[in-house]
Scaffold this active site. Structure first.
Site, short mmCIF file in Angstrom:
data_model
loop_
_atom_site.label_atom_id
_atom_site.label_comp_id
_atom_site.label_asym_id
_atom_site.label_seq_id
_atom_site.Cartn_x
_atom_site.Cartn_y
_atom_site.Cartn_z
N LYS A 165 -79.15 -26.99 7.60
CA LYS A 165 -79.42 -26.14 8.77
C LYS A 165 -78.47 -26.53 9.89
CE LYS A 165 -83.62 -24.44 11.05
NZ LYS A 165 -85.03 -24.78 11.33
O1 G3P Z 1 -88.29 -21.82 12.93
C1 G3P Z 1 -88.01 -21.99 14.27
C2 G3P Z 1 -89.16 -22.58 14.95
O2 G3P Z 1 -89.40 -23.88 14.54
C3 G3P Z 1 -89.21 -22.42 16.39
O3 G3P Z 1 -90.48 -21.99 16.61
O4 G3P Z 1 -92.50 -21.64 17.88
O5 G3P Z 1 -90.92 -23.51 18.50
O6 G3P Z 1 -90.31 -21.15 18.93
P1 G3P Z 1 -91.08 -22.08 18.06
#
Ligand code: G3P
Length: 217
Positions: free
Chosen positions: A87
């Site tokens: 990633k």
């Molecule tokens: O997959 C991306 C994720 O981990 C971010 O999610 O909820 O932190 O915006 P969030």
């Protein structure tokens, strides 16, 4: 649409895997820290533990911001397990590293994507997955799902094989909307997947079937 779970929590990964609907896992440094997984060796071991639970792709994020560092880290991650996807952040060096890995046949996930232009670059660099963060766009009064539609449109125009991995999914309607748009993959918390199960008419109907069965026995 493939279902990935966006967590480093082994219990939740096992639970999704046990349902038989899990296609992979995404992690990031914040999700690792949330589970108390710190230090290089512990983090590397945790990736292997995750790979041993699921059958599909497991995204493991580099923390270098220069192409040489990303390549060194990414190669070490890819060596860990055949399911690892490297990633990489959507910055210039991330694009260069993506091109390097795609030319070597190593799977990549370009993350922190917030615009159609960034998604176009990821596809040009041969990314296996591109991760637009729809929830974080919603957080700043911008339509995250619209970005998924734009990327779908652009990729379909040119037949790009990069898979749209809708990320930062926060709830069940995001999952359904991503499926309507034609996202290849979605990654979200276990709750966003389990929400798909819920319908009161299912619960009422099942209770009635069971009660009627008892009447006849
Ligand atoms: O997959 C991306 C994720 O981990 C971010 O999610 O909820 O932190 O915006 P969030």
């Amino acid at each position: 649409m493939k279902f990935f779970i966006d967590t480093a929590n082994l219990d939740q990964i096992k639970e999704a895997q046990d349902m038989g609907i899990l296609d992979g896992v995404t992690t990031n440094p914040s999700l690792m820290a949330k589970e108390g997984i710190t230090g290089h060796d512990n983090i590397m071991k945790h990736y292997v533990d995750i790979c041993n639970i699921v059958d599909g792709d497991v995204s493991a994020e580099v923390i270098s911001t220069d192409v040489e560092g990303m390549i060194k880290e990414g190669e070490a991650l890819a060596e860990l397990h055949e399911q690892i996807v490297v990633k990489l952040p959507m910055i210039k060096d991330g694009v260069k590293a993506c091109k390097y890995f795609s030319s070597k046949g190593i799977k990549t996930n370009v993350t922190l994507v917030f615009s159609a232009g960034q998604a176009l670059l990821a596809a040009k660099a041969g990314a296996t997955y591109v991760s637009p963060f729809l929830g974080r766009l919603d957080d700043i009064s911008t339509d995250g799902l619209n970005l998924i539609s734009e990327i779908r449109h652009i990729y379909d125009n040119y037949g790009f094989e990069t898979q749209i991995l809708s990320a930062s999914v926060r709830h069940t309607m995001h999952v359904i909307d991503c499926a309507k748009i034609g996202s290849d993959v979605m990654t979200g918390p276990l709750s966003s997947i389990e929400g798909l199960l819920k319908h009161p008419l299912t619960d009422i109907g099942l209770a009635k079937f069971l009660a009627d069965y008892k009447k006849g026995n």
